[in-house]
Design a protein around this motif. Structure first.
Motif, PDB file in Angstrom:
ATOM      1  N   LEU A  52       0.823  -1.217   0.000  1.00 38.52           N
ATOM      2  CA  LEU A  52       0.000   0.000   0.000  1.00 38.52           C
ATOM      3  C   LEU A  52       0.857   1.267   0.000  1.00 38.52           C
ATOM      4  N   PRO A  53       1.821   1.420   0.911  1.00 42.87           N
ATOM      5  CA  PRO A  53       2.639   2.641   0.898  1.00 42.87           C
ATOM      6  C   PRO A  53       3.603   2.705  -0.280  1.00 42.87           C
ATOM      7  N   VAL A  54       4.000   1.554  -0.810  1.00 42.41           N
ATOM      8  CA  VAL A  54       4.921   1.543  -1.952  1.00 42.41           C
ATOM      9  C   VAL A  54       4.242   2.134  -3.176  1.00 42.41           C
ATOM     10  N   TRP A  55       3.023   1.673  -3.464  1.00 37.11           N
ATOM     11  CA  TRP A  55       2.288   2.221  -4.599  1.00 37.11           C
ATOM     12  C   TRP A  55       2.013   3.707  -4.395  1.00 37.11           C
ATOM     13  N   ASN A 347      11.780   0.246  -9.708  1.00 34.86           N
ATOM     14  CA  ASN A 347      10.509   0.162  -8.998  1.00 34.86           C
ATOM     15  C   ASN A 347      10.075  -1.282  -8.800  1.00 34.86           C
ATOM     16  N   GLN A 348      10.362  -2.128  -9.766  1.00 32.30           N
ATOM     17  CA  GLN A 348      10.077  -3.552  -9.595  1.00 32.30           C
ATOM     18  C   GLN A 348      10.945  -4.156  -8.493  1.00 32.30           C
ATOM     19  N   ARG A 349      12.202  -3.723  -8.416  1.00 26.92           N
ATOM     20  CA  ARG A 349      13.059  -4.219  -7.336  1.00 26.92           C
ATOM     21  C   ARG A 349      12.508  -3.790  -5.978  1.00 26.92           C
ATOM     22  N   ARG A 350      12.044  -2.558  -5.913  1.00 23.90           N
ATOM     23  CA  ARG A 350      11.488  -2.069  -4.654  1.00 23.90           C
ATOM     24  C   ARG A 350      10.254  -2.884  -4.258  1.00 23.90           C
ATOM     25  N   ALA A 351       9.399  -3.187  -5.223  1.00 22.41           N
ATOM     26  CA  ALA A 351       8.222  -4.000  -4.940  1.00 22.41           C
ATOM     27  C   ALA A 351       8.635  -5.398  -4.495  1.00 22.41           C
ATOM     28  N   GLN A 353      11.286  -6.247  -2.937  1.00 16.65           N
ATOM     29  CA  GLN A 353      11.883  -6.209  -1.603  1.00 16.65           C
ATOM     30  C   GLN A 353      10.842  -6.334  -0.497  1.00 16.65           C
ATOM     31  N   THR A 354       9.587  -6.031  -0.802  1.00 18.22           N
ATOM     32  CA  THR A 354       8.531  -6.168   0.204  1.00 18.22           C
ATOM     33  C   THR A 354       8.181  -7.626   0.460  1.00 18.22           C
ATOM     34  N   GLY A 355       8.541  -8.512  -0.476  1.00 19.93           N
ATOM     35  CA  GLY A 355       8.161  -9.914  -0.364  1.00 19.93           C
ATOM     36  C   GLY A 355       6.771 -10.195  -0.890  1.00 19.93           C
ATOM     37  N   ALA A 356       6.049  -9.158  -1.343  1.00 19.32           N
ATOM     38  CA  ALA A 356       4.672  -9.326  -1.811  1.00 19.32           C
ATOM     39  C   ALA A 356       4.582  -9.473  -3.319  1.00 19.32           C
ATOM     40  N   VAL A 357       5.676  -9.245  -4.025  1.00 16.02           N
ATOM     41  CA  VAL A 357       5.653  -9.236  -5.486  1.00 16.02           C
ATOM     42  C   VAL A 357       6.803 -10.067  -6.037  1.00 16.02           C
ATOM     43  N   LEU A 358       6.488 -10.909  -7.023  1.00 10.89           N
ATOM     44  CA  LEU A 358       7.506 -11.582  -7.818  1.00 10.89           C
ATOM     45  C   LEU A 358       7.583 -10.823  -9.130  1.00 10.89           C
ATOM     46  N   ILE A 368      15.556 -10.994  -6.540  1.00  9.82           N
ATOM     47  CA  ILE A 368      14.635 -11.426  -5.491  1.00  9.82           C
ATOM     48  C   ILE A 368      15.434 -11.825  -4.253  1.00  9.82           C
ATOM     49  N   LYS A 369      15.174 -11.171  -3.142  1.00 12.02           N
ATOM     50  CA  LYS A 369      15.905 -11.432  -1.902  1.00 12.02           C
ATOM     51  C   LYS A 369      15.101 -12.248  -0.897  1.00 12.02           C
TER      52      LYS A 369
END
Length: 430
Positions: A52-55, A347-351, A353-358, A368-369
């Motif tokens: 939510l805060p990332v978007w 921006n994809q890397r940032r998403a 990093q949340t663990g919610a997005v592949l 992917i970390k």
């Protein structure tokens, strides 16, 4: 229309480096379309932490760089989103940018003239995305959406609960899964969390069992002739009933929602149940729904859906899909440029990093970390076949009937041979 992908299109999901560069969106001072004031209405379902805060921040930064553009972000819970989207679609006024899973619903939106053909607009940069992820958004060789996420459904489990029940390794066959359920119950542990009220989580079981019993062939044929009244689908229902009869689900599961504080994800995140069958987003929703807001951490494990003894399906055939965005027919000219920004590598890397997005950007996939997402990506990398969620792959009325019929099966109000007739009747009426 269903989406089936071969191993060839899925290879490369794991181990790709950051050497591939995605062309970015407009930078500071660039127009991204007309300089006239524009307002983009953006609907998405990442209505909780962590996305939510990332978007929200990505939208804010785009506005800073494009003073003439205002992005009206409207997050919605999954089921509420679907209901409201259906309402505005009937009125012929879809949002400018909105969550989409592609498949049958997107085709209907295309045929109704509700979404924009963005093939030519995204041509300069869409080649940087995973081909497998684009398939559900392609209708008659034209692109009507762009995916930001791709994953699969599998079992997420609590390692400690398994150990306490004497289960030394995840089950690889359906019989072993049933035995694991028995061991967990004997240990006083709730085996499986299920959001019975939402219905769609239960359809994952029936869909996977159909794939394991008959392979992808029956689903491919059903997509052509609308016939689900075949032995493979009946057997899938019978095998699912073998599980249901063991009473493996948490108390009150029929009233439970997926992401609510007392729902399916929270039951896993709070350590109240041992397993759930869910997609790649599960760990993040477990955490955000849990009392601690952290979930169960390293105690969480993942295993693929078991094979069925005597079945034709491969253990490496996966059920899954992803998340993406479609562009409404009347969207402002800056909408596709903003969409391009969301798909930029950084921006994809940032998403991710949340663990919610592949991520679907090739330059971000190798970054992917999150250990859970690494496991999912590794399984996708060796997948031999891919089936889009059935409630998304088929037209909406068929998908809804699948969800309703599987719910009837779980509730004991319909038999396996009855639900396939119900689904077939709706599929052939389309």
């Amino acid at each position: 229309m269903t989406a089936h992908l071969s191993r060839r299109s899925l290879l490369g999901l794991a181990g790709l480096g950051a050497g591939t560069v995605l062309l970015g969106g407009c930078g500071r001072g660039e127009s991204g379309g007309s300089a006239e004031p524009q307002t983009i209405k953006w609907w998405h379902i990442q209505d909780t932490e962590p996305m939510l805060p990332v978007w929200a921040e990505m939208a804010r930064l785009y506005e800073v760089r494009h003073e003439h553009v205002t992005i009206k972000v409207e997050p919605r819970e999954n089921e509420a989103f679907k209901a409201e989207l259906a309402k505005v679609s009937r009125a012929g006024s879809p949002p400018d940018l909105f969550q989409s899973w592609g498949g049958g619903l997107l085709r209907q939106q295309v045929e109704a003239g509700l979404v924009r053909d963005i093939t030519d607009e995204v041509a300069p940069w869409v080649g940087q995305l995973l081909p497998a992820a684009l398939q559900p958004y392609t209708v008659d060789d034209r692109l009507y959406g762009v995916p930001f996420d791709l994953g699969m459904v599998g079992f997420w489990y609590n390692r400690d609960h398994f150990a306490d029940a004497g289960i030394t390794s995840p089950p690889t066959t359906w019989t072993q899964l049933l035995e694991a359920v028995g061991k967990l119950k004997d240990a006083g542990i709730v085996p499986i969390a299920l959001a019975g009220k939402d219905k769609w989580p239960a359809h994952f079981y029936w869909a996977y069992l159909a794939m394991r019993v008959g392979g992808l062939g029956p689903l491919e044929r059903a997509a052509l002739d609308g016939n689900f009244d075949t032995p493979e689908f009946v057997t899938a229902g019978e095998r699912f009933l073998d599980l249901v009869k063991l009473k493996p689900f948490q108390s009150g599961y029929r009233r439970a929602e997926y992401g609510s504080p007392d729902g399916q994800a929270a039951a896993i995140g709070n350590g109240e149940a041992a397993m759930e069958l869910m997609g790649q987003w599960a760990p993040s929703i477990q955490a955000s729904s849990s009392t601690s807001k952290r979930g169960i951490g390293s105690r969480l494990g993942f295993f693929t859906f078991p094979t069925v003894e005597g079945g034709k399906g491969e253990a490496t055939d996966v059920l899954g899909g992803g998340n993406g965005f479609a562009v409404g027919r009347g969207a402002p000219s800056a909408t596709v440029d903003f969409l391009r920004t969301l798909l930029r590598a950084e921006n994809q890397r940032r998403a991710a990093q949340t663990g919610a997005v592949l991520p679907t950007n090739l330059a971000a996939v190798g970054q992917i970390k999150d250990p859970n997402n690494q496991v999912v990506a590794a399984n996708l990398a060796v997948a031999t076949g891919f089936q889009l969620y059935l409630d998304q792959a088929f037209p909406p009325k068929v998908g809804q009937q699948i969800n309703d019929s599987v719910a009837d099966l779980v509730a004991g109000t319909k038999r396996p041979d009855q639900i396939v007739k119900d689904i077939t009747a709706v599929a052939r009426s389309q």
